[in-house]
Scaffold this motif. Sequence first.
Motif, PDB file in Angstrom:
ATOM      1  N   LEU A  22       0.820  -1.205   0.000  1.00  0.00           N
ATOM      2  CA  LEU A  22       0.000   0.000   0.000  1.00  0.00           C
ATOM      3  C   LEU A  22       0.857   1.259   0.000  1.00  0.00           C
ATOM      4  CD1 LEU A  22      -2.898  -0.946   2.428  1.00  0.00           C
ATOM      5  CD2 LEU A  22      -2.951  -0.791  -0.050  1.00  0.00           C
ATOM      6  N   LEU A  23       1.938   1.259   0.785  1.00  0.00           N
ATOM      7  CA  LEU A  23       2.805   2.439   0.797  1.00  0.00           C
ATOM      8  C   LEU A  23       3.494   2.629  -0.555  1.00  0.00           C
ATOM      9  CD1 LEU A  23       4.458   2.330   4.350  1.00  0.00           C
ATOM     10  CD2 LEU A  23       2.612   3.790   3.523  1.00  0.00           C
ATOM     11  N   ALA A  24       3.945   1.535  -1.167  1.00  0.00           N
ATOM     12  CA  ALA A  24       4.571   1.648  -2.483  1.00  0.00           C
ATOM     13  C   ALA A  24       3.563   2.149  -3.513  1.00  0.00           C
ATOM     14  CB  ALA A  24       5.146   0.302  -2.911  1.00  0.00           C
ATOM     15  N   ALA A  25       2.354   1.601  -3.490  1.00  0.00           N
ATOM     16  CA  ALA A  25       1.331   2.052  -4.432  1.00  0.00           C
ATOM     17  C   ALA A  25       0.971   3.508  -4.194  1.00  0.00           C
ATOM     18  CB  ALA A  25       0.088   1.173  -4.307  1.00  0.00           C
ATOM     19  N   LEU A  26       0.860   3.910  -2.925  1.00  0.00           N
ATOM     20  CA  LEU A  26       0.541   5.307  -2.612  1.00  0.00           C
ATOM     21  C   LEU A  26       1.638   6.241  -3.111  1.00  0.00           C
ATOM     22  CD1 LEU A  26      -1.344   7.297  -1.197  1.00  0.00           C
ATOM     23  CD2 LEU A  26      -0.083   6.879   0.913  1.00  0.00           C
ATOM     24  N   ALA A  27       2.902   5.819  -2.936  1.00  0.00           N
ATOM     25  CA  ALA A  27       4.002   6.659  -3.413  1.00  0.00           C
ATOM     26  C   ALA A  27       3.965   6.796  -4.936  1.00  0.00           C
ATOM     27  CB  ALA A  27       5.342   6.066  -2.961  1.00  0.00           C
ATOM     28  N   PHE A  28       3.755   5.694  -5.637  1.00  0.00           N
ATOM     29  CA  PHE A  28       3.727   5.756  -7.101  1.00  0.00           C
ATOM     30  C   PHE A  28       2.511   6.528  -7.604  1.00  0.00           C
ATOM     31  CE2 PHE A  28       6.534   1.919  -6.922  1.00  0.00           C
ATOM     32  CZ  PHE A  28       7.592   2.489  -7.600  1.00  0.00           C
ATOM     33  N   VAL A  29       1.358   6.344  -6.968  1.00  0.00           N
ATOM     34  CA  VAL A  29       0.168   7.088  -7.393  1.00  0.00           C
ATOM     35  C   VAL A  29       0.369   8.576  -7.175  1.00  0.00           C
ATOM     36  CG1 VAL A  29      -2.246   7.512  -6.794  1.00  0.00           C
ATOM     37  CG2 VAL A  29      -1.446   5.182  -7.130  1.00  0.00           C
ATOM     38  N   THR A  30       0.925   8.942  -6.018  1.00  0.00           N
ATOM     39  CA  THR A  30       1.176  10.366  -5.738  1.00  0.00           C
ATOM     40  C   THR A  30       2.155  10.946  -6.749  1.00  0.00           C
ATOM     41  OG1 THR A  30       0.780   9.961  -3.382  1.00  0.00           O
ATOM     42  CG2 THR A  30       1.934  11.980  -3.979  1.00  0.00           C
ATOM     43  N   LEU A  31       3.245  10.230  -7.016  1.00  0.00           N
ATOM     44  CA  LEU A  31       4.224  10.715  -7.988  1.00  0.00           C
ATOM     45  C   LEU A  31       3.608  10.859  -9.366  1.00  0.00           C
ATOM     46  CD1 LEU A  31       7.160  11.449  -8.660  1.00  0.00           C
ATOM     47  CD2 LEU A  31       7.600   9.012  -9.029  1.00  0.00           C
ATOM     48  N   ALA A  32       2.819   9.855  -9.760  1.00  0.00           N
ATOM     49  CA  ALA A  32       2.191   9.908 -11.084  1.00  0.00           C
ATOM     50  C   ALA A  32       1.219  11.078 -11.188  1.00  0.00           C
ATOM     51  CB  ALA A  32       1.474   8.594 -11.371  1.00  0.00           C
ATOM     52  N   LEU A  33       0.445  11.329 -10.127  1.00  0.00           N
ATOM     53  CA  LEU A  33      -0.507  12.441 -10.161  1.00  0.00           C
ATOM     54  C   LEU A  33       0.207  13.785 -10.180  1.00  0.00           C
ATOM     55  CD1 LEU A  33      -3.252  11.191  -7.689  1.00  0.00           C
ATOM     56  CD2 LEU A  33      -3.341  11.237 -10.175  1.00  0.00           C
ATOM     57  N   VAL A  34       1.293  13.902  -9.414  1.00  0.00           N
ATOM     58  CA  VAL A  34       2.045  15.164  -9.422  1.00  0.00           C
ATOM     59  C   VAL A  34       2.639  15.419 -10.801  1.00  0.00           C
ATOM     60  CG1 VAL A  34       4.096  16.297  -8.506  1.00  0.00           C
ATOM     61  CG2 VAL A  34       2.512  15.169  -6.955  1.00  0.00           C
ATOM     62  N   VAL A  35       3.267  14.392 -11.400  1.00  0.00           N
ATOM     63  CA  VAL A  35       3.847  14.553 -12.742  1.00  0.00           C
ATOM     64  C   VAL A  35       2.761  14.879 -13.760  1.00  0.00           C
ATOM     65  CG1 VAL A  35       5.063  13.350 -14.585  1.00  0.00           C
ATOM     66  CG2 VAL A  35       5.828  13.093 -12.229  1.00  0.00           C
ATOM     67  N   ALA A  36       1.616  14.176 -13.660  1.00  0.00           N
ATOM     68  CA  ALA A  36       0.517  14.438 -14.592  1.00  0.00           C
ATOM     69  C   ALA A  36      -0.022  15.846 -14.409  1.00  0.00           C
ATOM     70  CB  ALA A  36      -0.599  13.414 -14.377  1.00  0.00           C
ATOM     71  N   GLY A  37      -0.142  16.294 -13.143  1.00  0.00           N
ATOM     72  CA  GLY A  37      -0.630  17.645 -12.903  1.00  0.00           C
ATOM     73  C   GLY A  37       0.302  18.701 -13.456  1.00  0.00           C
ATOM     74  N   LEU A  38       1.612  18.505 -13.257  1.00  0.00           N
ATOM     75  CA  LEU A  38       2.578  19.472 -13.794  1.00  0.00           C
ATOM     76  C   LEU A  38       2.561  19.481 -15.319  1.00  0.00           C
ATOM     77  CD1 LEU A  38       5.606  18.872 -11.385  1.00  0.00           C
ATOM     78  CD2 LEU A  38       3.988  20.791 -11.369  1.00  0.00           C
ATOM     79  N   ALA A  39       2.516  18.292 -15.911  1.00  0.00           N
ATOM     80  CA  ALA A  39       2.504  18.222 -17.375  1.00  0.00           C
ATOM     81  C   ALA A  39       1.245  18.868 -17.947  1.00  0.00           C
ATOM     82  CB  ALA A  39       2.612  16.766 -17.823  1.00  0.00           C
ATOM     83  N   ILE A  40       0.096  18.563 -17.356  1.00  0.00           N
ATOM     84  CA  ILE A  40      -1.148  19.165 -17.854  1.00  0.00           C
ATOM     85  C   ILE A  40      -1.135  20.672 -17.632  1.00  0.00           C
ATOM     86  CG2 ILE A  40      -3.649  19.206 -17.528  1.00  0.00           C
ATOM     87  CD1 ILE A  40      -3.512  16.250 -16.834  1.00  0.00           C
ATOM     88  N   GLY A  41      -0.552  21.100 -16.486  1.00  0.00           N
ATOM     89  CA  GLY A  41      -0.455  22.546 -16.240  1.00  0.00           C
ATOM     90  C   GLY A  41       0.384  23.251 -17.289  1.00  0.00           C
ATOM     91  N   VAL A  42       1.517  22.641 -17.653  1.00  0.00           N
ATOM     92  CA  VAL A  42       2.364  23.243 -18.694  1.00  0.00           C
ATOM     93  C   VAL A  42       1.626  23.297 -20.032  1.00  0.00           C
ATOM     94  CG1 VAL A  42       4.475  22.898 -20.042  1.00  0.00           C
ATOM     95  CG2 VAL A  42       4.515  22.609 -17.555  1.00  0.00           C
ATOM     96  N   ILE A  43       0.916  22.217 -20.355  1.00  0.00           N
ATOM     97  CA  ILE A  43       0.175  22.198 -21.621  1.00  0.00           C
ATOM     98  C   ILE A  43      -0.926  23.251 -21.621  1.00  0.00           C
ATOM     99  CG2 ILE A  43      -1.358  20.772 -23.034  1.00  0.00           C
ATOM    100  CD1 ILE A  43       0.275  18.348 -22.133  1.00  0.00           C
ATOM    101  N   LEU A  44      -1.655  23.380 -20.509  1.00  0.00           N
ATOM    102  CA  LEU A  44      -2.701  24.398 -20.423  1.00  0.00           C
ATOM    103  C   LEU A  44      -2.124  25.807 -20.547  1.00  0.00           C
ATOM    104  CD1 LEU A  44      -5.043  23.041 -17.583  1.00  0.00           C
ATOM    105  CD2 LEU A  44      -5.584  23.288 -20.011  1.00  0.00           C
ATOM    106  N   HIS A  45      -0.976  26.027 -19.884  1.00  0.00           N
ATOM    107  CA  HIS A  45      -0.337  27.348 -19.977  1.00  0.00           C
ATOM    108  C   HIS A  45       0.021  27.672 -21.411  1.00  0.00           C
ATOM    109  CE1 HIS A  45       2.934  30.305 -19.718  1.00  0.00           C
ATOM    110  NE2 HIS A  45       2.311  30.737 -18.608  1.00  0.00           N
ATOM    111  N   ARG A  46       0.615  26.719 -22.081  1.00  0.00           N
ATOM    112  CA  ARG A  46       0.993  26.965 -23.481  1.00  0.00           C
ATOM    113  C   ARG A  46      -0.238  27.179 -24.359  1.00  0.00           C
ATOM    114  NH1 ARG A  46       5.917  22.650 -24.683  1.00  0.00           N
ATOM    115  NH2 ARG A  46       7.433  23.598 -23.235  1.00  0.00           N
TER     116      ARG A  46
END
Length: 479
Positions: free
Chosen positions: A44-68
């Motif tokens: 559960l801790l490993a899955a939580l870490a990977f899910v959090t990392l994936a969501l943060v990366v996805a949020g940053l990537a989508i934010g950059v795309i929206l900004h552009r």
Amino acid sequence: MTPPPSGRGPRPAGLTKPAAPDKPSPPAKPAGLLQLGSLQRRLLLAALAFVTLALVVAGLAIGVILHRFVRAQLDSRLDSQLVAIAASLERGPGEHLRLDRTLDGPPFDRPRSGWYWQVRQGRTTLRADSLEGRDLPVPDRPAHDPDPDRAQPGDAAGPWGDALILRTRVLPAEAGRPPVILVASAPAQALNGPLREAGRALAAILGILGLCLVAGTVAQVRLGLRPLERLRRDIAEVRAGRRPRIPGQQPAEIRPLVTEVNALLDQNAANLERARTHVANLAHGLKTPLATLTLALSDRTRDPDGGLAALVAAMDRQVRHHLRRARTAALGGATRARTDLAGPLSDLRTTFGRLYAEKTLVIDLDLPEGLAAACDPQDIDEMLGNLIDNACQWSRGWVRIAGRPAEAGVTLTVEDDGPGLDAAAAARAIRPGGRLDESVPGHGFGLSITTELAELYGGGLQLGRSDLGGLSARLQLPA
């Protein structure tokens, strides 16, 4: 059945303290999510870490795309305004620049809105009405732009200190005239406002997605670990004697482990059977010579003082004692046997009621339905037979047998209304060969063998005072 144990002799009833119970071991900490080394916790801790990392990366990537995207839309609108301005420029009287039509359409018609445009050539400046006569800051740009059709981005502070996004285009100079610089601006809020709104919506969506992923991961981990919990229950069933082996229908990852455990169970069963066979052979081989010696020494001419007969009797007691100990030790502690106690106790009550019929004993049996012990049936008969025989032998008329489930197993109590024992006599009675009354038939090994058998199963025997007035023997066995 062993010879009747003589764990006590007649004595006045007195205060008797039960044997001190063993010091209880500290309770084991329950397994759970926070337990160190838990597979569920790790997954559960490993899955939580990977899910959090994936969501943060996805949020940053989508934010950059929206900004552009928003910036490109804003730049396109400003570039359209610059193209319209360039197309509307013409020479007026005195060769001054002018516009052939008004370009102050929405949103460039709102004063101080941040939506401005400006045209400058030398000292001539054309402005949007929204500037109210003030000038826009014109970015530095070379006089000869290699690509005059391409507008350049920029940022600056407006006439009223507001943050602006600029697009600048330079038209090349003609006939000795200076170049024409076209500037259009939009408020920075036109970019940041939509991004903030989109960011809030994006954060909410990613949060909901994260919760769904975590919930799915928890369900997946529990579903994936369910075979281990089922395997634990199967092993508990084997240990309790309700099944001989672990079922082979298991997931592919667990099947090799189940195969090895079943092989170990089969090997232990074979070793136990061989040990019991050897014990039986040894008992048979020694019993006949000892019986022959006993018969031969019964002739007083061969043993006038009875010394040899006493030695043979002692040998017989020792052989019986160690044979029983070898048989129980072969079990390796608690076995996989499961013995329902109702049947053996009913048979023992009937048997001893007949053996001591002349005493007209009342033997009460209080046993809840389904009470069972994880012991071999022969050992159950041996232990309870010794205790009940002892109670019937010294009872004045009442023997009480009771069984109750306990936290660590099963507790069986055999009580009588006889003379009882004090603490010192009780300690001597459970020692091998400890006889308190030599006038009573027996060898003095009954209570000691019962104690050893119970301890080999992880239980014990405690002697104390019964409320009937006599002895209370508490036998603790695993459930």
